[in-house]
Scaffold this motif. Structure first.
Motif, short mmCIF file in Angstrom:
data_model
loop_
_atom_site.label_atom_id
_atom_site.label_comp_id
_atom_site.label_asym_id
_atom_site.label_seq_id
_atom_site.Cartn_x
_atom_site.Cartn_y
_atom_site.Cartn_z
N LEU A 290 0.99 -1.44 0.05
CA LEU A 290 -0.06 0.04 -0.01
C LEU A 290 1.00 1.33 0.18
O LEU A 290 1.82 1.37 0.73
CB LEU A 290 -1.06 -0.25 1.27
N ILE B 81 -7.33 7.32 -2.55
CA ILE B 81 -8.53 8.30 -2.66
C ILE B 81 -9.53 7.74 -1.76
O ILE B 81 -10.63 8.45 -1.77
CB ILE B 81 -8.66 8.48 -3.94
N CYS C 218 -11.61 5.41 -1.96
CA CYS C 218 -13.11 4.86 -2.59
C CYS C 218 -13.72 3.53 -1.78
O CYS C 218 -14.67 3.33 -2.26
CB CYS C 218 -12.59 4.74 -3.83
N ARG D 148 -13.08 0.69 -2.78
CA ARG D 148 -13.59 -0.47 -3.64
C ARG D 148 -12.70 -1.51 -3.10
O ARG D 148 -13.20 -2.95 -3.38
CB ARG D 148 -12.67 -0.41 -5.11
N ILE E 86 -5.83 2.56 4.91
CA ILE E 86 -6.26 1.03 4.76
C ILE E 86 -5.26 0.25 5.73
O ILE E 86 -3.99 0.49 5.55
CB ILE E 86 -6.25 0.62 3.31
N CYS F 229 -8.42 -1.01 -7.87
CA CYS F 229 -7.71 0.19 -7.31
C CYS F 229 -7.75 1.38 -8.32
O CYS F 229 -6.95 0.98 -9.11
CB CYS F 229 -6.59 -0.09 -6.35
N PRO F 230 -8.34 2.34 -8.23
CA PRO F 230 -8.23 3.36 -9.31
C PRO F 230 -7.27 4.35 -9.29
O PRO F 230 -7.13 5.13 -9.92
CB PRO F 230 -9.52 4.19 -9.11
N VAL F 231 -6.16 4.09 -8.22
CA VAL F 231 -4.98 4.60 -8.34
C VAL F 231 -3.87 3.68 -7.94
O VAL F 231 -4.09 2.60 -8.04
CB VAL F 231 -5.06 5.74 -7.01
#
Ligand code: SF4
Ligand code: FES
Length: 860
Positions: free
Chosen positions: A168, A174, A176, A178, A203, A223-225
């Motif tokens: 991580l 961000i 989110c 997800r 996280i 993960c969007p990033v």
């Protein structure tokens, strides 16, 4: 079929099923509504506000209930005071959505500005750079400037290991959720969570060991990033340097579709290497998920100790040789001994390899002495009759739910094939009746409506009783009778069966009994064969056990399940004959019977040939060793446990002089007079389609057929579905089972299961990361490898003077293991589980001695 709702999005009129979310409706007509926290396979949460759009609804006259019209006769639309999140609002009749209103454009830009205010902007060194939703959507919708002061940014930890496989970067997250929602909602492993609040929110992992889940890699895809990365890919390459190659799992019988990303690398001397493995969408197989075993195991293909050159034993030592020397010698020995030769294969090989293997032996040498080296599960011939039928449409697959049933017998799907575990679990969550029959508890029990636990050795009797109860309506409240009543009522019925604690012969009987269960008619007078979403699924031990059955790698059944004249030696007979001297030559293809404890030594064999990737324990004893290419170096097809034939493609160049298994076998076929060698795998597949009736009319082009799938993921808009690859190489072809409504029940015996002896019965449960020749070459999984462990309840442990944490010497059928003791009162009396050891068949009695006690004795 649900009712359709008509609405308009940016002026495009469309009709979609009731309940569809605005964001998905827009996707269907190619209108982009950007998202971060929304994912089409997760429940919407509306956390990030990136999907804000203007939503208007018709105004209705309260007295008449009719829409109010303007002067042109068009319904008046009320847009309300603010924007709404497209990911949480379902469509409604007459709705009007505007995605690019000035307010929506401004809102999106503000969301991005806000997210970037605490983002490190380290795109040039971020693994996600190039395939990052935040980066892409910033370019598309961001303002291009920020009011924030970069030096005031919060600094958070980077490179935080959440476990051995996932890292991580806290600054990049961000928030989110997800990842957390996937672990919780989809795979029910809630092992990561948010900790703290506000900008300090982060996280964390809740499990010990960290991120303890078989699915952890999927969080890095969605993960969007670049906050979550895998241990083996992070800092390994930039996405735009990678070349995607379609492949299929080399491990699991579900045939998970995957894509490996490859790159030429200076470190590898300019060779192309695999940098990562990702899911490839196939909604009928693995949707967009893969297990961590499938994701990480590819490393074996590049292992340093792969065999690169043929070897021939000279003066007692294996010496490098040319291909001609090695193949001439093998062909001469096979022809010399013919019927005193036998051949054993592994079930990871392709259909093309296995077809040539049986052809060489049957046609070239006139012998049926061929079998799988490590047969565990029988019933391929029953599966050919009553096997599972997939839903035909990948764009709208009908998933099992209320009114349907799933039965799982003698298998631990979570450990053997997590993809099927997920399917059974999700069917139960949608309301299907899940019945689990096993000798012990498994991770499916918590979702089951009926759990039936039988005593060791009582599996067949239990299934017989289930079948009888399903045929005859009784009022008994017994768990088994209630389970039978639920199964017989089912509209659709899927049955999984495995081999846990059973002998090979017992699994043959089990398949017949379950086949008869599927042939029973339900209340509506229809049975469960030959219909979509019904049928039998064998939980085969490997990725192409089904293909081995189809190709006729069986002493009594030829290609397409045709009975051969006189059956040849099976694997057990072969091992005995090798020891006694009745057999002169043995050819082992892609298997390690000595290392797996199936064959004690080369015995009295005159000549042993091994075709392999590594110098296994069996190869070390061989006279000739033929180096084969791994699945990553060549093409071919595998057939899954659902009889879906699927292609895989060459991803990397062959190592050294290694050749594909079919090429080697083709050259041997030529040497024994079977004509010119094949020049391509497709050529052999064409021969298969002529010889195997079930494969008739299928060719590589048919296997490459693709169709639209839903959700529509895998394009440039990776913000929607993640980095899962679009399926451009084929959904494969499922061959149809042969039984019909009129098929007669299978013959069954009244044979009882045999028990080796009274006393503690030891069985071997499956473990996803059981050590083996491929997984042992994947360093990143080293800490995940199953440690030999003996599990038993406190009464049995007390009797043996053992406690959790002790170590014991366990001897099973002449094989000794040092095992950790784990006391677990879920396990029935009279039973012990020996996990993380090589396979042994059925049930055994074991000699168990505490190691500390032994050491004391020796010291004395
Ligand atoms: S780690 Fe990634 S998926 Fe998880 S909350 Fe953060 S940004 Fe979202
Ligand atoms: S709130 Fe809709 S995508 Fe996040």
């Amino acid at each position: 079929m649900s009712d359709l709702v008509t609405l308009s999005i940016d002026g495009i009129e469309l009709s979609v099923p009731e309940g569809t979310l605005v964001v998905d409706a827009a996707k269907k007509v190619g209108v982009e509504i950007p998202v971060f926290c929304y994912h089409p396979k997760l429940e919407p949460v509306g956390m990030c506000r990136m999907c804000l759009v203007a939503i208007g609804r018709p105004i209705f006259d309260r007295t008449t209930g009719e829409p109010v019209l303007d002067e042109d006769g068009i319904p008046k639309i009320n847009f309300g005071p603010g924007l709404q999140t497209g990911c949480t609002v379902p469509v409604s009749e007459g709705m009007v959505v505007v995605t690019d209103s000035p307010a929506a454009v401004e809102a999106r830009a503000s969301v991005i500005e806000f997210l970037l205010s605490s983002h490190p902007l380290d795109c040039p060194i971020c693994d996600k750079g190039g395939e990052c939703p935040l980066q892409n959507l910033t370019m598309e919708y961001g303002k291009g400037e920020s009011r924030m002061n970069y030096s005031d940014k919060l600094k958070l930890d980077k490179h935080v290991p959440l476990g051995d496989l996932i890292y991580l970067d806290r600054e990049r997250c961000i928030q989110c959720a997800r990842c957390i929602r996937f672990q919780d909602e989809v795979v029910d492993d809630p092992v990561i969570a948010f900790h703290n609040r506000g900008r300090r929110l982060e996280i964390v992992t809740l499990s010990e060991p960290g991120f303890d889940s078989y699915w952890s890699g999927n969080t890095t895809d969605i993960c969007p990033v670049g906050a979550l990365t895998t241990a083996d890919f992070r800092f390994g390459a930039r996405p735009w340097e990678l070349n995607p190659v379609s492949t299929v799992s080399i491990h699991g019988p579900a045939g998970s579709n995957m894509t490996v990303s490859t790159r030429r690398e200076a470190r590898a001397g300019g060779r192309t290497v695999i940098k990562r493995a990702l899911p490839r969408q196939n909604e009928l197989v693995n949707e967009i998920w893969i297990s961590d075993r499938d994701r990480f195991v590819y490393h074996f293909a590049d292992a340093e100790d792969r065999l690169r050159q043929p070897m021939v034993r000279v003066d007692g030592r294996l010496q490098p040789a040319t291909w001609d020397e090695a193949l001439d010698l093998v062909a001469a020995k096979l022809q010399q001994h013919k019927s005193a030769a036998a051949w054993l294969a592994g079930d990871r090989l392709s259909n093309e390899d296995l077809f040539l293997f049986q052809k060489l032996f049957r046609k070239g040498l006139g012998s049926n002495n061929l079998d799988l080296a490590d047969g565990r599960l029988a019933g391929g011939d029953i599966v050919a009759q009553v096997g599972f039928v997939s839903w035909p449409d990948a764009s709208a697959p009908h998933r099992l739910g209320a009114g349907d049933a799933v039965l799982v017998v003698a298998s631990d799907l979570h450990e053997e094939e997590p993809i099927w575990w997920l399917r059974a679990k999700q069917a139960a969550e949608r309301g299907a009746t899940l019945v689990v029959l096993n000798v012990r508890s498994t991770r499916l029990d918590e979702y089951a409506s009926h759990v039936v636990r039988y005593q060791p050795g009582m599996a067949l009797e239990t299934v017989r009783q289930l079948l009888t109860a399903a045929k005859v309506e009784t009022d008994s409240q017994e768990a088994l009778t209630r389970a039978a009543a639920a199964l017989i009522k089912a509209q659709n019925l899927v049955v999984f069966y495995g081999y846990e604690g059973l002998t090979y012969d017992e699994t043959d009987e089990l398949a017949r009994l379950l086949g008869n269960l599927l042939l029973l008619k339900n209340e509506e007078g229809i049975n469960h064969v030959g219909r979509a979403n019904n049928g039998l699924i064998p939980v085969w031990p490997h990725n192409n056990t089904q293909g081995a059955w189809d190709m006729g790698v069986h002493p009594a059944l030829g290609p397409g399940y045709k009975a051969v004249g006189a059956p040849g030696l099976d694997a057990r007979g072969t091992y005995e004959a090798a020891q006694s001297g009745a057999l002169k030559v043995l050819f082992v293809l892609g298997a390690d019977p000595v290392g797996d404890g199936l064959m004690p030594s080369r015995g009295a064999l005159d000549f042993l040939v091994v075709q392999e990737l590594f110098l296994t324990a069996t190869a070390e004893l061989a006279d000739v060793v033929l180096p084969a290419q791994s699945w990553a170096e060549r093409d071919g097809t595998f057939t899954s446990g659902e009889r879906r034939i699927q292609r895989y493609f060459p991803a990397i160049q062959p190592l050294g002089e290694a050749r594909s298994d079919w090429q080697i076998l083709s050259l041997l076929c030529e040497r024994v007079g079977l004509g010119k060698p094949a020049v391509a795998a497709s050529q052999i597949f064409n021969e298969i389609s002529k010889s195997v009736p079930q494969y008739k009319g299928v060719d590589y082009r048919a296997l490459a057929r693709v169709e639209e799938q839903w959700p529509d993921v895998g394009h440039d808009d990776i913000y929607y579905g993640g980095t899962v690859y679009e399926n451009r190489s084929g959904l494969g072809h499922q061959w149809p089972p042969m039984a019909t409504e009129a098929t007669e029940p299978f013959d069954i015996s009244d044979r009882s299961s045999t028990t080796e002896a009274a006393g503690l019965q030891v069985i071997r449960p499956a473990a996803l990361f059981t050590p083996g020749i491929l997984i042992n070459h994947t360093e990143v999984l080293e800490s995940r490898l199953a440690v030999p462990t003996l599990l038993l309840n406190s009464a049995e442990a007390g009797r043996l003077e053992l406690e959790s944490g002790d170590r014991a010497a366990v001897s099973v059928r002449g094989h000794g293991f040092g095992a950790l003791i784990l006391v677990d009162d879920e396990i029935a009396s009279g039973l012990a589980l020996l996990r993380g050891v090589p396979y042994f068949e059925g049930r055994a009695t074991a000699e168990i001695n505490k190691i500390a006690a032994l050491e004391k004795e020796f010291a004395a």
